[in-house]
Design an enzyme around this catalytic site. Structure first.
Site, PDB file in Angstrom:
ATOM      1  N   SER A  62       1.316  -0.854  -0.014  1.00 46.45           N
ATOM      2  CA  SER A  62       0.333  -0.182   0.136  1.00 46.45           C
ATOM      3  C   SER A  62       1.003   1.413  -0.469  1.00 46.45           C
ATOM      4  O   SER A  62       2.077   1.027   0.336  1.00 46.45           O
ATOM      5  CB  SER A  62      -1.047   0.079   1.626  1.00 46.45           C
ATOM      6  OG  SER A  62      -1.804   0.767   1.643  1.00 46.45           O
ATOM      7  N   TYR A  95      -1.102  -1.013  10.428  1.00 47.69           N
ATOM      8  CA  TYR A  95      -1.604  -1.413   8.767  1.00 47.69           C
ATOM      9  C   TYR A  95      -0.870  -0.585   8.104  1.00 47.69           C
ATOM     10  O   TYR A  95       0.384  -1.356   7.566  1.00 47.69           O
ATOM     11  CB  TYR A  95      -2.675  -0.244   8.335  1.00 47.69           C
ATOM     12  CG  TYR A  95      -3.263  -1.145   7.075  1.00 47.69           C
ATOM     13  CD1 TYR A  95      -3.987  -1.572   6.170  1.00 47.69           C
ATOM     14  CD2 TYR A  95      -2.828   0.374   5.395  1.00 47.69           C
ATOM     15  CE1 TYR A  95      -3.720  -1.964   4.989  1.00 47.69           C
ATOM     16  CE2 TYR A  95      -2.300   0.301   4.629  1.00 47.69           C
ATOM     17  CZ  TYR A  95      -3.331  -1.371   3.837  1.00 47.69           C
ATOM     18  OH  TYR A  95      -4.087  -1.458   3.231  1.00 47.69           O
TER      19      TYR A  95
END
Ligand SMILES: NC(=O)c1ccc[n+]([C@@H]2O[C@H](COP(=O)([O-])OP(=O)(O)OC[C@H]3O[C@@H](n4cnc5c(N)ncnc54)[C@H](O)[C@@H]3O)[C@@H](O)[C@H]2O)c1
Length: 293
Positions: free
Chosen positions: A144, A157
């Site tokens: 990401s 995350y």
């Protein structure tokens, strides 16, 4: 398309979102597809979609956080299609979010086990098989933009996605001589159900801690950003384009370059300060050690 034709790709988290779109794109390019996912109903629906498109497909219900599930997936894939040539480590969850003091242990464990250990286990199981058959193969980690620079209030995350970027960089060098092309996909926001990851939070990571207001605030912002994100079709096409070109970093949001440019500039400035530091004048010419040589 020649290089994909008749080869086999295993895609974790392939039941929907980016994984399913990549399955459709690689399937259209002639690959056999193994969809590996934890959620039974979308998995069955995805299998049907690919079958109707004439793509040879096998659906395996599994949890990427369990090593034995990866072993079972590999066995099923090889029994059905023979050699596996591509592993897309795509399954991921938005995970525990919130300020440092509100990110609880089960949230951390869930995020680490799925986003990081899921990637590690996938590689542990499939890379030896790829090395053994020696044919051109691909190993793609889905990270990401959050893994390219820290995202505040998204510690778990961010940490797992940064780890996944780092693993791809390490594996790229490690597998150079093995005919395995390693890439890492780092998207910003894409229209999927990633903001509803809690639907797949396994009971073993349950928590009693009630979400704090900052969690609701981040969830709202993330939901809006995901709903306004780019279409998954763009991501699938971009990944296949990058696979063909042998790119290590696969970006889908050119405007986010400012994020990595800023990080590079800050790091360069920090190195300038270290070079100028009176404390370090005696170690300016330390030998550079590289394990890649
Ligand atoms: N959508 C975005 O904005 C975005 C941005 C950057 C990175 N990503 C990454 O893209 C990847 C795919 O996410 P998406 O956006 O398509 O979301 P999604 O929720 O639509 O798809 C994720 C898939 O992973 C599966 N999954 C979840 N936990 C699993 C587990 N333990 N074992 C097996 N499968 C599991 C889900 O069932 C689902 O099919 C993730 O790694 C995510 O972090 C997404």
């Amino acid at each position: 398309m020649q290089e994909f034709d008749g080869k086999t790709a295993v895609i974790s988290g392939g039941a929907e979102g980016i994984g399913l779109n990549l399955a459709r794109t690689l399937g259209a390019a002639g690959m056999n597809i193994v969809l590996a996912d934890i959620e039974a109903a979308p998995l069955a629906a995805a299998e049907k979609v690919l079958q109707e498109a004439g793509i040879p497909v096998l659906a395996v219900e599994m949890d990427v956080a369990l090593f034995e599930d990866w072993q079972r997936t590999a066995q099923a894939a090889t029994e059905r299609f023979g050699a596996v040539h591509a592993l897309v480590n795509n399954a991921g969850v938005s995970g525990g979010i919130g300020a440092i003091e509100t990110l609880d242990d089960p949230g951390w464990r869930w995020t680490i086990d799925v986003n990081l250990m899921g990637v590690v286990y996938g590689a542990n199981v499939f890379v030896p098989l790829m090395k053994r058959h020696g044919e051109q193969s691909w190993l793609i980690n889905v990270a990401s933009m959050a893994g390219m620079a820290g995202a505040p209030l998204g510690g778990a995350y961010t940490a797992t996605k940064a780890a996944v970027v780092a693993l791809a960089e390490a594996w790229f060098e490690e597998l150079k001589g093995e005919n395995i092309q390693v890439s890492v996909l780092a998207p910003a926001f894409v229209k999927t159900r990633i903001h509803q990851s809690y639907r797949n939070r396994q009971p073993r990571y349950a928590t009693d801690v009630a979400p704090t207001p900052d969690v609701f605030k981040i969830a709202k912002v993330t939901t809006e950003a995901v709903n306004n994100g780019i279409d998954v079709e763009i991501v699938g096409k971009r990944v296949v384009e990058a696979m063909k070109a042998g790119e290590l970093y696969i970006f889908t949001h050119p405007s986010y370059r400012v994020v990595t440019d800023h990080r590079s500039a800050v790091i360069a400035d920090a190195f300038d300060k270290a070079t100028a530091s009176p404390e370090l004048q005696g170690v300016l010419n330390e030998k550079l050690i590289s394990f890649a040589d």
